[in-house]
Design a protein around this motif. Structure first.
Motif, PDB file in Angstrom:
ATOM      1  N   VAL A  77       0.465  -1.436  -0.227  1.00  0.00           N
ATOM      2  CA  VAL A  77      -0.127  -0.198   0.097  1.00  0.00           C
ATOM      3  C   VAL A  77       0.796   1.429  -0.091  1.00  0.00           C
ATOM      4  O   VAL A  77      -0.010   2.019  -0.050  1.00  0.00           O
ATOM      5  N   GLY A  78       2.102   1.335  -0.105  1.00  0.00           N
ATOM      6  CA  GLY A  78       2.545   2.346  -0.574  1.00  0.00           C
ATOM      7  C   GLY A  78       3.708   3.245   1.283  1.00  0.00           C
ATOM      8  O   GLY A  78       3.967   3.743   1.132  1.00  0.00           O
ATOM      9  N   LYS A  79       3.406   2.264   1.988  1.00  0.00           N
ATOM     10  CA  LYS A  79       3.938   2.779   3.770  1.00  0.00           C
ATOM     11  C   LYS A  79       5.290   2.920   3.922  1.00  0.00           C
ATOM     12  O   LYS A  79       5.157   1.889   3.182  1.00  0.00           O
ATOM     13  N   ASN A 133       8.208   8.837  -4.208  1.00  0.00           N
ATOM     14  CA  ASN A 133       7.793   7.730  -4.974  1.00  0.00           C
ATOM     15  C   ASN A 133       7.382   6.391  -4.256  1.00  0.00           C
ATOM     16  O   ASN A 133       8.341   5.925  -3.476  1.00  0.00           O
ATOM     17  N   ASP A 134       6.166   6.171  -5.191  1.00  0.00           N
ATOM     18  CA  ASP A 134       6.102   4.215  -5.184  1.00  0.00           C
ATOM     19  C   ASP A 134       7.108   3.421  -5.023  1.00  0.00           C
ATOM     20  O   ASP A 134       6.833   2.029  -4.405  1.00  0.00           O
ATOM     21  N   ASP A 135       8.146   3.722  -6.093  1.00  0.00           N
ATOM     22  CA  ASP A 135       9.299   2.781  -6.264  1.00  0.00           C
ATOM     23  C   ASP A 135      10.098   2.677  -5.111  1.00  0.00           C
ATOM     24  O   ASP A 135      11.246   1.393  -5.007  1.00  0.00           O
ATOM     25  N   VAL A 136      10.153   3.697  -4.328  1.00  0.00           N
ATOM     26  CA  VAL A 136      11.109   3.691  -3.056  1.00  0.00           C
ATOM     27  C   VAL A 136      10.325   3.128  -2.133  1.00  0.00           C
ATOM     28  O   VAL A 136       9.206   3.873  -1.229  1.00  0.00           O
ATOM     29  N   LYS A 137      11.273   2.118  -1.327  1.00  0.00           N
ATOM     30  CA  LYS A 137      10.297   1.475  -0.004  1.00  0.00           C
ATOM     31  C   LYS A 137      11.683   1.755   1.123  1.00  0.00           C
ATOM     32  O   LYS A 137      12.342   1.027   0.286  1.00  0.00           O
TER      33      LYS A 137
END
Length: 410
Positions: A107-109, A228-232
């Motif tokens: 979920v991008g958290k 962005n969402d690609d960075v976890k």
């Protein structure tokens, strides 16, 4: 188009198989093919053919980079290429922890893995990053960190007698650059975050998490970097440093807080059994007795002992015991320095890998109880010499008492 090269714009896997020898004959040819083909299965076959013992004109890094930066290369293929030198085992954390972490990432958290020392937070952070990302970078926080360590800074450098200023990306900005370069997920692990002043250091990151258009840094070319969402982002935090309730509310609102607590009896027992089982027949140690030592030591630290009725000394996870078994494997195996002195080796292993980690965060009353705990274990387990751990705890207690101005003999 260069002479002698087929047109690979729409090559499929079958044609890639036909020309694989030619494609992998040189790094430049392989790079050209990767850039031009539009069939993911063709690239998949190329990676299957690109084994570790194949030499692509001595320049496999060029091929690897081309595969990772290609938008056509499937995610799982990129993972295979990026992670081929890793050797991490299956996750050891409870299944619910793994599920919660995977869901939070989906979920991008951003995530904070927290819990007592020895619960495998850093190890699991690496496993989690490798499961969900192409690769990861890891950074350990320090008390000297500033927001620049997260976002970036402008650093002066002397070139030809003149001062030049260069932009140096912080750990999250570097992750953004990697994700943009590879067009896929990149993990940024920030280890032991509570060593830094979280409220100060993470300030710009909080804003970027809530506003995806917020520029947190510009690279050397002036390109704006946005989260962005690609960075976890995966962080770890020891409970001995700070409790969750003492954290800045800003981080608990923006991050998924996932606890790695002490393992259940059965889970812990399976871990001990697996690690001790790897000692092998060359190591002359009673494995059942060693498992019992692990269990009683762990129980006394976490829950106290039934003989004294005292509560536990502190929270302590089981992962550090793996270091003990690895020490014993090398120290007491064939040709090891402790062959014939296995009892001594066990005590030295505890004094090297377990006791210092307990003493590191212990207050004086806890240190005294640790010394007493080791004395009891030393008496109970005649097969092992735990005096090195006893001595280490007693010396630490004496040092603490001197520092407090209290005589050790009062």
């Amino acid at each position: 188009m260069s002479s002698g090269k087929p047109s690979w714009k729409n090559f499929d896997r079958e044609e890639a198989e036909q020309y694989s020898g030619f494609i992998l004959g040189s790094a430049s040819t392989a790079e050209y093919f990767i850039e031009e083909t539009s069939d993911p299965d063709a690239l998949r076959y190329l990676v299957e053919s690109l084994t570790v013992d194949r030499d692509v004109s001595g320049d496999s890094d060029v091929v690897t980079q081309a595969l990772l930066t290609s938008r056509t290369t499937p995610f799982d293929v990129k993972q295979t290429v990026a992670q081929r030198n890793y050797n991490l085992n299956e996750p050891l954390v409870p299944d619910t922890v793994r599920k919660n972490a995977l869901t939070a990432i989906k979920v991008g958290k951003p995530i904070v893995l927290y819990g007592p020392t020895g619960t495998g937070k850093t190890y699991f952070a690496k496993q989690l990053a490798l499961e969900t990302c192409l690769d990861y970078s890891i950074h350990t926080a320090t008390p000297t960190w500033t927001p620049a360590d997260i976002t970036g800074s402008i650093q002066p450098e002397t070139e030809g007698g003149e001062i030049q200023y260069h932009r140096q990306a912080g750990c999250v900005s570097q992750g953004i650059q990697k994700a943009n370069e590879y067009h896929d997920n990149w993990g940024v692990i920030i280890d032991e975050i509570t060593r830094a002043d979280i409220s100060q250091v993470f300030g710009p990151l909080y804003t970027a998490i809530e506003d995806e258009e917020q520029v947190i840094f510009k690279d050397e070319d002036g390109t704006p970097l946005t989260l962005n969402d690609d960075v976890k982002i995966i962080c770890t935090m020891n409970m001995s440093d700070r409790t969750v309730n003492e954290l800045d509310n800003a981080i608990t609102r923006r991050f998924a807080m996932i606890e790695l607590s002490r393992y259940g009896d059965e889970e812990r027992s399976e871990l001990f059994k697996g690690w001790i089982g790897k000692l092998g027949s060359e190591v002359d140690i009673d494995t059942d007795e060693l498992r019992e030592l692990f269990e009683r030591h762990h129980q006394g630290i976490n829950e106290g002992t039934t003989t004294t009725g005292e509560n536990g000394i502190m929270e302590f996870g089981p992962m550090h015991y793996r270091d003990v078994t690895e020490f014993l494997t090398h120290a007491c195996g064939s040709g090891g320095p402790y062959v014939g002195e296995e009892a001594v080796a066990v005590g030295q292993a505890f004094a090297t890998y377990i006791t210092p980690r307990l003493l590191n965060t212990a207050a004086l009353p806890q240190i005294n109880r640790l010394a007493s705990h080791y004395e009891t274990l030393d008496d109970q387990f005649e097969a092992f010499d735990l005096s090195p751990a006893v001595d280490l705890a007693e010396r630490q207690a004496e040092a603490e008492e001197r520092e407090m101005g209290v005589s050790a003999y009062e």
